[in-house]
Design an enzyme around this catalytic site. Structure first.
Site: not given
Ligand code: G6P
Ligand code: BGC
Ligand code: BGC
Length: 962
Positions: A588, A648, A702
């Site tokens: 995003r 992340s 994140d």
């Molecule tokens: C949200 C946050 C992101 C995060 C994500 C993890 O969207 O804004 O920063 O990485 O959640 O969840 P997801 O299920 O998208 O991996």
């Molecule tokens: C990453 C982290 C992140 C998490 C959630 C992991 O695979 O190593 O940095 O916070 O995923 O997105």
């Protein structure tokens, strides 16, 4: 077959006892029956003169022949039932059946319609040796059988069996006594068989109304047929039998299934042109079962397939339908029975009662001087002295008058020829009515089948069993004739059950044994996923230890990365900020306007796998392309807004705007990035794209972005948790505890990178072969072990591997491995969330799985649901153990008795899974009882958090500049 029956009756005309118009006329008088009182005075105990006086023969005043024939006519007329009455009974019973199927509780349906958990008629593949215990089908006797199923069509091994008479005091005594008696009979029978004492599988045919909650769990509703043992109604009769067998201790017998005798009769039916889908028993009692559409059985939230339903029509008692055909004799019989007012329909049909009805009529006619010169015998006046066998023989045209004479003499009577003829007429009247009523009820079941199958003409086979069917000379022919009349659009074939259903019970037991074996294999497979308190507490402790080591900078699977975020927002931040959010399901770009509140405008862009696994330059150029596209769309082109970058992935931060990527996770694998400062990589990409000005101020994980975003609303939010594609957590640690970062006061947010927890093998005791398969197939084997047991990228794959394993064991999908199921990532983690949602009936679960091209049975659906539950539960508990470790760390850091802290959470799995969040919270409460932990679901994602971190950095930079 049906046609031949009419042949035997030698006419297409209706059996004389059913010429409607004639009988209707006869019965147009309200109630149609000669007034009851006309009979009451001479029927049953209250009509009985006692002792000697009762047995006296009248000297004079025997009725004149004309009176006696009117008396006889009056009497037998009562047992005449018109077609209209039969149709009324058929319609009323059908109404009650459908009412009960809909689960309508009031008015209480006249029949129970009990699901039996038998979902299919035999495949013929069932095989094995089974012990069958039959209790209740044949009244005061139980039968034990040894049944061998060969699994080869048409190859039958004759069952070995033994019958045991149940003493009256046992039938009316304590329940334990009855079951101990049954266990003794079992041992006695098995002692005579060349069988091992171990691992015997038993099918329990228990012929009474029961609520079944499984193939081997069945609660007795009420006794019928001369049984009335105490302490059994409302109990699980399988458990009572298991306890008795245990007490007997002679054999190790596994009671695998309990079935109603009608089900055994239906299932024992030889495989023929038509599957037997109705099981009818008329023995001491009567009942029927049939294969109903599962979707029409309200108590079962199933929409596909069929389920066998035991109708329990013995309790049918609709006054409007039955009232007109109930005679004074029926009322007397009921009044003197063990269960007055109950089983009224059964008491007009069942073999336990036919003899008694005949006796009451004979006693009445004798008392009126019409029979035996008015001289009753003690036997004729004693309840239960005329048995079904007597009636069947006396009616049997081949028996002949001599035999009838002999039977009546055995009852202490001195019959004359006219008596013999009249007795036979009485037997015929009682049994004809029984067969007609039974036919009306069966016709109702056939109409129901025809209706639920939406068939113009129903073709069905009915398996019949029970001594009334087997031994009564005319019962079945009248039954079939009347069914044809009442259900002309049904083409019914009647198949007498070969051995009273013993084989059928063995068939169900074979199916149950197979399902039980499958269940054991399922439990064995899922057992490692069921973590107990000690295991979770051990994970918590190991995580605490790894945290301490990581903070001290020692080797640890938890890197405990300082993030240079020292404070959560204080609300004084202001300004417009750009934010990037990379690493979750979506990439995003956001514009975040911070005033007294926070406004966000964002756009989702995709990161193709080829880019995520391409070159680093390609990835960051793609990111900048998206930013430029966003700026153009938002009219921000040319503006250089401060930018916060949610990245992340595990980064060793050297400052707020410096983060060295340690390793990719979650399917990313862009080259030339690991070991690089990703902020530099972004800046280089910006540089490569001329005419773009961007001021990258901060890079945040994140988890940090999520904590900051929620911290903006709740200052107690000091933990950030992500359970999405990946999983991770951060929290505000005391700076003094963070090695490598100068300063002893204040706090520093630590990115734990707990996804890597256990990469040192500390979780191997919990890891299963399915986890190992997922790990080996991943692009980073051996890495992110904790993440691979918890997060959305992997749970679906774990489930898929378990389903493959269970299919290879033959437990699922009949052992058929499907191409689809062997396809990686075909079982999405979102399926778990959908499948486990409470609002989803099994049918919808089936739909999801069928879309995957999986050949499902209803048992499969249930098992897949359990696999999903086990995998997601373990994930949530492990996640909860992690949060408990962090909360306890903060509490101890601050030397607090009790800690109140909030956790900012984000991630698709946590947000969309129906039970994940509550399981995490429950585990935290269990493992960190001194921490009141509040979970705040982040609404705006971590992009807002990144903008707030940037805003704080700008504010701090501002304040140091002035
Ligand atoms: C949200 C946050 C992101 C995060 C994500 C993890 O969207 O804004 O920063 O990485 O959640 O969840 P997801 O299920 O998208 O991996
Ligand atoms: C990453 C982290 C992140 C998490 C959630 C992991 O695979 O190593 O940095 O916070 O995923 O997105
Ligand atoms: C019982 C039924 C049984 C029938 C035939 C009735 O009394 O309630 O469960 O199937 O007898 O044995």
């Amino acid at each position: 077959m049906f046609v031949s029956l009419l042949g035997t009756l030698g006419c297409l005309t209706l059996p004389d006892e059913l010429r409607p118009e004639e009988s209707d006329q006869l019965l147009c008088v309200p109630g149609g029956q000669p007034p009851l009182w006309k009979f009451m005075d001479s029927i049953g105990s209250e009509g009985l003169q006692q002792g000697e006086e009762a047995l006296s023969c009248p000297e004079e005043g025997l009725p004149r022949p004309s009176d006696s024939s009117e008396l006889v006519q009056d009497c037998l007329q009562q047992f005449k039932v018109t077609v209209a009455q039969l149709q009324q009974i058929q319609a009323s019973l059908l109404g009650s059946m459908e009412q009960a199927l809909r689960g309508q509780a009031s008015p209480v349906p006249a029949v129970r319609m009990l699901p039996t958990y038998v979902g299919s008629t035999p495949h013929g593949t069932e095989q094995g040796d089974f012990v069958v215990l039959e209790l209740g089908a044949t009244g005061a006797s139980l039968r034990v059988l040894w049944v061998t199923l060969t699994g080869i069509e048409g190859h039958r091994v004759e069952p070995r069996s033994q019958e045991f008479v149940i003493p009256q005091d046992v039938m009316l005594g304590a329940g334990q006594q009855l079951f101990d008696f049954a266990a003794r009979c079992l041992s006695e029978f098995l002692d005579a068989q060349p069988v091992s004492k171990q691992g015997l599988q038993l099918g329990f045919s228990f012929s009474f109304p029961c609520h079944q909650t499984g193939l081997d769990r069945s609660t007795l509703i009420s006794w019928t047929k001369g049984f009335r043992c105490s302490g059994v109604e409302g109990q699980d009769v399988v458990q009572l039998l298991r306890d008795a067998i245990q007490r007997q201790g002679a054999y190790n017998i596994n009671v695998v299934a309990v079935v109603n005798d009608t089900v055994g009769t239906m299932m024992g039916c030889e495989l023929g042109a038509r599957p037997c889908e109705v099981g009818l028993v008329v023995d001491t009692g009567t009942n029927v079962c049939y294969m109903e559409e599962a979707r029409d059985v309200a108590v079962l939230d199933e929409d596909r397939g069929r389920v066998c339903v035991s109708v329990e029509w013995g309790s049918f008692s609709d006054d409007r339908a039955l009232g007109p055909v109930l005679t004074a004799f029926d009322h007397t019989l009921d009044h003197e029975s063990l269960n007055p007012g109950a089983q009224r329909f059964e008491k007009m049909i069942g073999g336990l009662y036919l003899g008694e009805l005949v006796r009451l009529v004979l006693a009445h006619l004798t008392r009126r001087g019409v029979l035996f010169r008015g001289c009753p015998s003690p036997a004729l006046l004693s309840q239960g002295s005329v048995l079904l066998e007597h009636v069947a023989e006396m009616e049997d045209p081949s028996a002949g008058a001599a035999r009838v004479h002999a039977i009546l003499q055995d009852l202490g009577l001195s019959p004359e020829a006219s008596d013999v003829e009249l007795v036979q007429r009485v037997c015929a009247a009682v049994c004809t009515r029984a067969a007609q009523l039974c036919a009306a009820a069966l016709a109702a079941v056939l109409s129901r089948l025809q209706h639920s199958r939406e068939q113009q003409t129903l073709q069905v086979a009915v398996a019949t069993g029970g001594r009334v069917c087997e031994r009564h000379p005319r019962f079945c022919s009248i039954l079939q004739g009347t069914v044809m009349l009442l259900a002309p659009e049904c083409d019914v074939s009647f198949i007498p059950s070969a051995d009273g259903g013993g084989r059928g019970v063995a068939m169900v037991t074979a199916v149950a044994a197979r399902l039980a074996a499958h269940r054991r294999l399922l439990e064995e497979t899922l057992a490692p996923f069921r973590l107990n308190h000690d295991q979770l507490a051990a994970v918590q402790a190991q995580m605490r230890e790894a945290m301490a080591k990581g903070l001290r900078g020692e080797a640890s699977s938890l890197r405990m990365l300082p993030t240079y975020v020292r404070a959560t927002p204080d609300g004084s931040e202001r300004g417009d900020f750009l934010a990037l959010d990379l690493g979750g399901t979506n990439f995003r770009v956001l514009l975040v306007r911070v005033t007294t509140c926070v406004q966000i405008t964002s756009q989702i862009y995709s990161i193709p796998e080829s880019v995520a696994q391409g070159s680093g330059q390609q990835l960051f150029d793609h990111i900048v392309d998206c930013i430029v596209d966003f700026q153009q769309k938002q009219g921000l082109s040319g503006q250089s807004l401060p930018l916060g970058f949610t990245f992340s992935f595990p980064c060793k931060q050297l400052g707020l705007d410096q983060g060295i990527l340690l390793n990719w996770t979650k399917g990313f694998n862009a080259s030339d990035c690991e070991g690089q400062d990703v902020v530099s990589l972004l800046r280089e990409a910006i540089t490569r794209r001329q005419a773009v000005e961007l001021n990258v101020v901060a890079i945040v994980n994140d988890t940090v972005g999520t904590m900051m975003s929620c911290g903006y609303e709740d200052p107690r939010c000091e933990i950030g948790l992500i359970v999405g594609t990946g999983t991770n957590a951060c929290y505000m640690e005391e700076l003094r505890n963070v090695a490598g970062v100068p300063g002893d006061s204040g706090h520093m947010c630590i990115n734990m990178e707990w996804g890597a927890f256990g990469d040192d093998g500390s979780l191997d005791t919990l890891s299963t072969c399915f986890d190992a398969s997922v790990d080996q197939a991943s692009i980073n084997p051996g890495k992110q072990r904790f993440e691979k047991m918890i997060s959305g990228m992997y749970l679906g794959e774990i489930v898929r591997h378990i389903l493959l394993h269970l299919t290879s064991l033959g437990v699922l999908f009949r052992g058929q491995q499907t191409q689809r199921l062997q396809t990686r990532d075909i079982f999405k983690t979102k399926f778990l969330s959908e499948i486990e949602s409470d609002s989803l009936a099994l049918r919808q679960v089936r739909a999801i799985l069928e879309d995957l091209g999986l050949p499902l049975t209803s048992d499969d659906t249930l098992m897949v649901l359990e696999v999903c539950q086990a995998v997601s539960q373990r994930a949530a508990q492990l996640c909860g153990a992690g949060v408990a470790a962090v909360a306890e760390k903060i509490r101890e850091n601050r030397g607090l008795e009790e800690l109140a802290v909030s956790v900012g959470v984000d991630g698709t799995l946590y947000k969309l899974h129906p039970h994940f969040s509550s399981l995490v919270a429950a585990t935290v409460r269990e493992l960190a009882p001194h921490c009141a932990v509040t979970f705040l679901q982040s609404e705006d994602g971590s992009g807002k958090g990144a903008a707030l971190v940037t805003a704080v950095a700008c504010r701090l930079a501002q304040s140091t500049r002035v």
